[in-house]
Design an enzyme around this catalytic site. Structure first.
Site, PDB file in Angstrom:
ATOM      1  N   ASP A 162       0.862  -1.192   0.000  1.00 31.26           N
ATOM      2  CA  ASP A 162       0.000   0.000   0.000  1.00 31.26           C
ATOM      3  C   ASP A 162       0.889   1.229   0.000  1.00 31.26           C
ATOM      4  OD1 ASP A 162       0.834   0.448   2.674  1.00 31.26           O
ATOM      5  OD2 ASP A 162      -0.704  -0.923   3.393  1.00 31.26           O
ATOM      6  N   LYS A 197      -4.796   3.295  -0.951  1.00 29.90           N
ATOM      7  CA  LYS A 197      -5.897   4.252  -1.092  1.00 29.90           C
ATOM      8  C   LYS A 197      -5.911   4.827  -2.497  1.00 29.90           C
ATOM      9  CE  LYS A 197      -5.689   5.707   3.676  1.00 29.90           C
ATOM     10  NZ  LYS A 197      -5.195   6.704   4.605  1.00 29.90           N
ATOM     11  N   ALA A 233       8.660   4.679  12.549  1.00 30.20           N
ATOM     12  CA  ALA A 233       8.765   6.111  12.263  1.00 30.20           C
ATOM     13  C   ALA A 233       9.368   6.900  13.429  1.00 30.20           C
ATOM     14  CB  ALA A 233       7.392   6.668  11.901  1.00 30.20           C
ATOM     15  N   MET A 273       0.318   9.657  13.605  1.00 27.05           N
ATOM     16  CA  MET A 273      -0.988  10.066  13.052  1.00 27.05           C
ATOM     17  C   MET A 273      -1.578  11.232  13.846  1.00 27.05           C
ATOM     18  SD  MET A 273      -2.478   6.229  12.417  1.00 27.05           S
ATOM     19  CE  MET A 273      -1.738   5.520  13.878  1.00 27.05           C
TER      20      MET A 273
HETATM   21  N1  SAH Z   1       3.832   0.961  11.148  1.00 25.25           N
HETATM   22  C1  SAH Z   1       4.295   2.316  10.944  1.00 25.25           C
HETATM   23  C2  SAH Z   1       3.283   3.353  11.381  1.00 25.25           C
HETATM   24  C3  SAH Z   1       2.027   3.369  10.544  1.00 25.25           C
HETATM   25  S1  SAH Z   1       0.900   4.606  11.072  1.00 25.25           S
HETATM   26  C4  SAH Z   1       5.637   2.496  11.686  1.00 25.25           C
HETATM   27  O1  SAH Z   1       6.057   1.615  12.428  1.00 25.25           O
HETATM   28  O2  SAH Z   1       6.281   3.536  11.483  1.00 25.25           O
HETATM   29  C5  SAH Z   1       1.307   5.912   9.968  1.00 25.25           C
HETATM   30  C6  SAH Z   1       1.928   7.067  10.725  1.00 25.25           C
HETATM   31  O3  SAH Z   1       3.314   6.799  10.939  1.00 25.25           O
HETATM   32  C7  SAH Z   1       1.902   8.386   9.985  1.00 25.25           C
HETATM   33  O4  SAH Z   1       0.662   9.054  10.162  1.00 25.25           O
HETATM   34  C8  SAH Z   1       3.033   9.119  10.686  1.00 25.25           C
HETATM   35  O5  SAH Z   1       2.621   9.578  11.960  1.00 25.25           O
HETATM   36  C9  SAH Z   1       4.030   8.009  10.904  1.00 25.25           C
HETATM   37  N2  SAH Z   1       5.022   7.934   9.829  1.00 25.25           N
HETATM   38  C10 SAH Z   1       5.220   6.903   8.979  1.00 25.25           C
HETATM   39  N3  SAH Z   1       6.262   7.154   8.157  1.00 25.25           N
HETATM   40  C11 SAH Z   1       6.739   8.377   8.503  1.00 25.25           C
HETATM   41  C12 SAH Z   1       7.806   9.202   8.038  1.00 25.25           C
HETATM   42  N4  SAH Z   1       8.602   8.815   7.038  1.00 25.25           N
HETATM   43  N5  SAH Z   1       7.997  10.397   8.629  1.00 25.25           N
HETATM   44  C13 SAH Z   1       7.223  10.803   9.643  1.00 25.25           C
HETATM   45  N6  SAH Z   1       6.197  10.080  10.122  1.00 25.25           N
HETATM   46  C14 SAH Z   1       5.960   8.885   9.566  1.00 25.25           C
END
Ligand code: SAH
Length: 266
Positions: free
Chosen positions: A46, A68, A130, A184
């Site tokens: 995705d 999406k 993240a 998020m």
């Molecule tokens: N499983 C993922 C999180 C998914 S939820 C993880 O472990 O990182 C999606 C959220 O992750 C986004 O809304 C944002 O808050 C964060 N996120 C994911 N990639 C990001 C990035 N490159 N930079 C900043 N925030 C990020």
């Protein structure tokens, strides 16, 4: 012998690997994740994983997009579960590529539960989440000694219909003085900041908002709880990780030092 029969029945079914794709940069996937992609018959992906990672798959691998379209999720979580099961039952090696780490706000646990119920073998390959990526690119040590002895990964997006037991208690989090890594959280940033101040954190508490961490467009915004809400409009449509706590004060020192290092002639 029953045990042998069981093994051969298992062998007729493929396997699903839930692979953490990391936060964005292609080279932040793990070697194990890359190997799983290289061996995949089917990859299910995705928008949360970098599309360039599909280049690690064999050219003949079946690629199934479940993200999406025009902002609307076109495949529901239960449909994703059905696809995983159907593909694995055709004796395929299936990779489900998930942004960051599959088990941190990634619904990887729900997908694994579907596989358990269907009796399909699976493996989980962790990924760089993240919060870790945002800390690294902003120069923020999330648990620096003397500043924070705990770090909390929390969602800023509370699902509709969430029970009071799982709703986020921001005032309780404020009292922990832990570093807060909010996933998020951009849409509700102003409201969250107000709840943290109401819960006892000072309005001067430093906040870093890191957008698109590890990607070429990455940006770090350093604000405070009092001014964080003003940023929300600039964050629309970008993945953003919000870090709240005293450790954010180290960002400028560490990122200046690393910029000096990068600027040195080779
Ligand atoms: N499983 C993922 C999180 C998914 S939820 C993880 O472990 O990182 C999606 C959220 O992750 C986004 O809304 C944002 O808050 C964060 N996120 C994911 N990639 C990001 C990035 N490159 N930079 C900043 N925030 C990020």
């Amino acid at each position: 012998m029953p045990s042998k029969d069981l093994t051969s029945a298992y062998d007729a079914v493929g396997k699903v690997t839930l692979v953490g794709a990391g936060p964005g940069a292609v080279d932040l996937i793990t070697l194990r994740g890359q190997k799983s992609l290289a061996e995949a018959d089917t990859v299910i992906y995705d928008d949360l994983a970098n599309i360039e990672l599909l280049e690690f798959c064999p050219p003949e691998a079946n690629r199934i997009y479940v993200g999406k379209r025009a902002g609307r999720r076109c495949t529901s979580q239960s449909e994703i579960g059905e696809i995983l099961v159907k593909e694995a039952r055709q004796n395929r090696r299936v990779v489900r590529l998930k942004g960051g780490d599959p088990l941190i706000f990634g619904r990887g646990g729900e997908e694994a539960q579907v596989l358990v119920e269907a009796g399909i073998p699976f493996e989980i390959v962790p990924g760089v989440t993240a919060a870790a990526a945002a800390g690294a690119v902003a120069g923020i040590p999330l648990t620096q000694r003397g500043y924070a002895s705990a770090v909390v990964f929390v969602t800023g997006h509370e699902c509709r219909g969430k029970s009071p037991e799982t709703a986020v208690d921001w005032a309780a989090l404020a009292r922990t003085r832990a570093t807060l890594c909010i996933y998020m959280g951009s849409r509700r940033l102003g409201a969250i900041a107000s709840e943290l101040v109401a819960g006892g954190l000072s309005g001067d508490t430093p906040v870093a908002v890191v957008t698109e961490a590890t990607l070429p467009m990455q940006a770090v915004h350093l604000v405070t709880l009092d001014s964080a809400g003003e940023l929300a409009a600039a964050l629309v449509g970008k993945p953003a990780l919000v870090i709240v706590g005293a450790v954010v004060n180290l960002a400028e020192i560490l990122s200046q030092a690393s910029a000096r290092w990068e600027a040195q002639p080779a």
